[in-house]
Motif scaffolding. Structure first.
Motif, PDB file in Angstrom:
ATOM      1  N   THR A   1      24.204  -6.229   5.026  1.00 38.21           N
ATOM      2  CA  THR A   1      22.821  -6.034   4.572  1.00 38.21           C
ATOM      3  C   THR A   1      22.173  -4.976   5.455  1.00 38.21           C
ATOM      4  N   PRO A   2      21.794  -3.843   4.856  1.00 45.24           N
ATOM      5  CA  PRO A   2      21.275  -2.765   5.695  1.00 45.24           C
ATOM      6  C   PRO A   2      19.908  -3.104   6.273  1.00 45.24           C
ATOM      7  N   ARG A   3      19.640  -2.575   7.444  1.00 44.35           N
ATOM      8  CA  ARG A   3      18.319  -2.742   8.055  1.00 44.35           C
ATOM      9  C   ARG A   3      17.595  -1.407   8.022  1.00 44.35           C
ATOM     10  N   TYR A   4      16.330  -1.442   7.629  1.00 44.58           N
ATOM     11  CA  TYR A   4      15.548  -0.212   7.540  1.00 44.58           C
ATOM     12  C   TYR A   4      14.275  -0.372   8.342  1.00 44.58           C
ATOM     13  N   PRO A   5      13.646   0.763   8.712  1.00 42.81           N
ATOM     14  CA  PRO A   5      12.350   0.651   9.393  1.00 42.81           C
ATOM     15  C   PRO A   5      11.426  -0.203   8.522  1.00 42.81           C
ATOM     16  N   PRO A   6      10.888  -1.316   9.034  1.00 41.59           N
ATOM     17  CA  PRO A   6      10.230  -2.320   8.197  1.00 41.59           C
ATOM     18  C   PRO A   6       8.987  -1.838   7.466  1.00 41.59           C
ATOM     19  N   TYR A   7       8.233  -0.886   8.059  1.00 40.53           N
ATOM     20  CA  TYR A   7       6.955  -0.540   7.437  1.00 40.53           C
ATOM     21  C   TYR A   7       7.042   0.632   6.481  1.00 40.53           C
ATOM     22  N   LEU A   8       8.229   1.209   6.344  1.00 38.66           N
ATOM     23  CA  LEU A   8       8.381   2.284   5.366  1.00 38.66           C
ATOM     24  C   LEU A   8       8.572   1.681   3.976  1.00 38.66           C
ATOM     25  N   THR A   9       8.079   2.386   2.970  1.00 37.17           N
ATOM     26  CA  THR A   9       8.337   1.946   1.597  1.00 37.17           C
ATOM     27  C   THR A   9       9.773   2.329   1.233  1.00 37.17           C
ATOM     28  N   ALA A  10      10.245   1.781   0.117  1.00 38.39           N
ATOM     29  CA  ALA A  10      11.595   2.109  -0.345  1.00 38.39           C
ATOM     30  C   ALA A  10      11.704   3.616  -0.566  1.00 38.39           C
ATOM     31  N   ARG A  11      10.665   4.195  -1.167  1.00 35.48           N
ATOM     32  CA  ARG A  11      10.681   5.634  -1.456  1.00 35.48           C
ATOM     33  C   ARG A  11      10.741   6.448  -0.162  1.00 35.48           C
TER      34      ARG A  11
ATOM     35  N   GLY B   1       9.927  -0.638  -9.758  1.00 38.93           N
ATOM     36  CA  GLY B   1       8.638  -1.312  -9.617  1.00 38.93           C
ATOM     37  C   GLY B   1       8.247  -1.587  -8.175  1.00 38.93           C
ATOM     38  N   ALA B   2       9.218  -1.497  -7.255  1.00 40.45           N
ATOM     39  CA  ALA B   2       8.946  -1.819  -5.854  1.00 40.45           C
ATOM     40  C   ALA B   2       9.033  -0.575  -4.975  1.00 40.45           C
ATOM     41  N   ALA B   3       9.068   0.604  -5.612  1.00 39.92           N
ATOM     42  CA  ALA B   3       9.315   1.853  -4.879  1.00 39.92           C
ATOM     43  C   ALA B   3       8.315   2.090  -3.759  1.00 39.92           C
ATOM     44  N   ASP B   4       7.067   1.670  -3.965  1.00 38.02           N
ATOM     45  CA  ASP B   4       6.034   1.980  -2.978  1.00 38.02           C
ATOM     46  C   ASP B   4       5.601   0.772  -2.160  1.00 38.02           C
ATOM     47  N   ARG B   5       6.508  -0.238  -2.130  1.00 31.12           N
ATOM     48  CA  ARG B   5       6.264  -1.385  -1.247  1.00 31.12           C
ATOM     49  C   ARG B   5       7.061  -1.231   0.041  1.00 31.12           C
ATOM     50  N   ALA B   6       6.507  -1.757   1.136  1.00 32.32           N
ATOM     51  CA  ALA B   6       7.231  -1.710   2.414  1.00 32.32           C
ATOM     52  C   ALA B   6       8.461  -2.607   2.327  1.00 32.32           C
ATOM     53  N   THR B   7       9.568  -2.160   2.937  1.00 29.50           N
ATOM     54  CA  THR B   7      10.827  -2.898   2.774  1.00 29.50           C
ATOM     55  C   THR B   7      10.841  -4.206   3.557  1.00 29.50           C
ATOM     56  N   ASN B   8       9.879  -4.421   4.476  1.00 27.80           N
ATOM     57  CA  ASN B   8       9.923  -5.696   5.206  1.00 27.80           C
ATOM     58  C   ASN B   8       9.601  -6.885   4.312  1.00 27.80           C
ATOM     59  N   GLY B   9       9.001  -6.619   3.142  1.00 19.49           N
ATOM     60  CA  GLY B   9       8.778  -7.713   2.194  1.00 19.49           C
ATOM     61  C   GLY B   9       9.902  -7.886   1.205  1.00 19.49           C
ATOM     62  N   PHE B  10      10.991  -7.124   1.356  1.00 20.43           N
ATOM     63  CA  PHE B  10      12.090  -7.181   0.392  1.00 20.43           C
ATOM     64  C   PHE B  10      12.990  -8.392   0.613  1.00 20.43           C
ATOM     65  N   SER B  11      13.496  -8.948  -0.496  1.00 18.74           N
ATOM     66  CA  SER B  11      14.512 -10.002  -0.401  1.00 18.74           C
ATOM     67  C   SER B  11      15.843  -9.355  -0.006  1.00 18.74           C
ATOM     68  N   VAL B  12      16.833 -10.214   0.353  1.00 16.83           N
ATOM     69  CA  VAL B  12      18.163  -9.690   0.698  1.00 16.83           C
ATOM     70  C   VAL B  12      18.698  -8.816  -0.442  1.00 16.83           C
ATOM     71  N   GLY B  13      18.563  -9.320  -1.673  1.00 14.52           N
ATOM     72  CA  GLY B  13      19.082  -8.584  -2.828  1.00 14.52           C
ATOM     73  C   GLY B  13      18.415  -7.220  -2.992  1.00 14.52           C
TER      74      GLY B  13
END
Ligand SMILES: Nc1ncnc2c1ncn2[C@@H]1O[C@H](COP(=O)(O)OP(=O)(O)O)[C@@H](O)[C@H]1O
Ligand SMILES: [Mg+2]
Length: 297
Positions: free
Chosen positions: A83-93, A121-133
């Motif tokens: 499961t990749p880890r990304y900077p939490p406050y960046l959006t997916a985009r 639909g989640a492109a502009d949400r921060a990735t820290n709110g993302f589920s594992v999937g």
């Protein structure tokens, strides 16, 4: 035939542990190649060497003929490691924009890729709110969107529920076919591997124990399934070569030429045989049998 990943006599030692031990494997370009093996078999070490993240103790690895870790080969490969880890406050985009900059990818169709992996639909949400999937989906977009020739996916569905696993599987197959990318997939989900992969290698203790087309491997391990009574007597005659398969059947690990003598012996012993049928192993059977005969399980 073009070779996507070639490992020649790779050894990687961590102290006294040999994560890879004189390991050689050629993975052809095109299609999806499965890398199987128990925990600690050396799968991730192989991928880390291929990605230039780890140096082998000896031996060499190359991607499409270029030494692993060189700029030319790094440009040809995308990867997702668990499961990749990304900077939490960046959006997916923004995450993909950052990765595009890092990899020097121009004109990446970031919106298009987010749609393809179902994150439009989640492109502009921060990735820290993302589920594992969702993180796995973003990881797949990140592995594919730089248009590499080879994508390495190391246990891409670990920690996912069955529905998520199925979706990621469909996505991987779709991307591999439509993008014409070679995919190397390590997974413990044997059912997933059987559905997705054309060829597999089974690793154990830093070595390849078996390699081949999934169909050929399952066809090579046929067993004779006997519905017979009493089952205990069949098992007694077969010894190590027999295994119970439900309450009234036995799987006999014998060759075709041994079958007539076995059936004669069983009949002479008073066994009633209702059915005798050759059955191909499934991938799980091949996997367990291969590891057993290599002394690893
Ligand atoms: N950085 C490391 N330091 C020490 N030992 C390691 C390191 N990486 C891997 N190993 C060891 O190498 C072996 C192979 O590990 P790995 O390649 O992660 O296997 P797999 O991915 O098949 O589970 C294991 O015994 C593991 O403990
Ligand atoms: Mg691993």
């Amino acid at each position: 035939m073009t070779i996507a990943l070639e490992a020649v006599a790779l050894t990687k030692a961590y102290g006294s542990v040999r994560a890879l031990d004189d390991f050689s494997l050629s993975i052809p370009a095109g299609g999806v190649f499965g890398v199987l093996g128990p925990n600690g078999a050396g799968k991730s070490t192989l991928f880390r060497i291929a990605l230039g993240l780890v140096r082998p103790t000896s031996g060499s690895a190359s991607l499409f003929g270029a030494p692993a870790g060189d700029m030319t080969s790094l440009r040809k490969v995308g990867a997702m490691i668990e499961t990749p880890r990304y900077p939490p406050y960046l959006t997916a985009r923004d995450t993909l924009s950052m990765l595009a900059l890092e990899s020097g990818t121009r004109d990446a169709d970031i919106s298009g890729w987010l749609d393809r992996v179902g994150l439009g639909g989640a492109a502009d949400r921060a990735t820290n709110g993302f589920s594992v999937g969702m993180k796995q989906r973003l990881g797949l977009a990140a592995a594919f969107f730089t248009r590499p020739e080879l994508v390495i996916l190391d246990e891409p569905t670990s920690g996912m529920d069955p529905a998520g696993i199925q979706e990621i599987r469909a996505l991987v197959v779709d991307l591999a076919r439509k993008e014409g990318v070679t995919v190397i997939l390590a997974s413990h989900q044997l059912d997933e591997v059987r559905r997705v992969c054309d060829r597999v290698a089974i690793l154990s203790k830093g070595k390849v124990v078996t390699e081949g087309a999934v169909d050929a491997l399952t066809a090579s391990q046929v067993r004779l399934r006997l519905v017979a009574s009493p089952v205990e007597q069949v098992l007694a005659v077969l010894g190590e070569k027999g295994a119970a398969d439900g309450p009234d059947a036995v799987l006999a690990d014998i060759s075709r030429s041994e079958a007539p003598a076995l059936i004669r012996a069983l009949v002479n012993a008073g066994v009633e045989i209702t059915e005798a049928r050759w059955r191909e192993a499934d991938l799980e059977g091949v996997y367990l049998q291969t590891l057993k005969s290599s002394g690893a399980a």
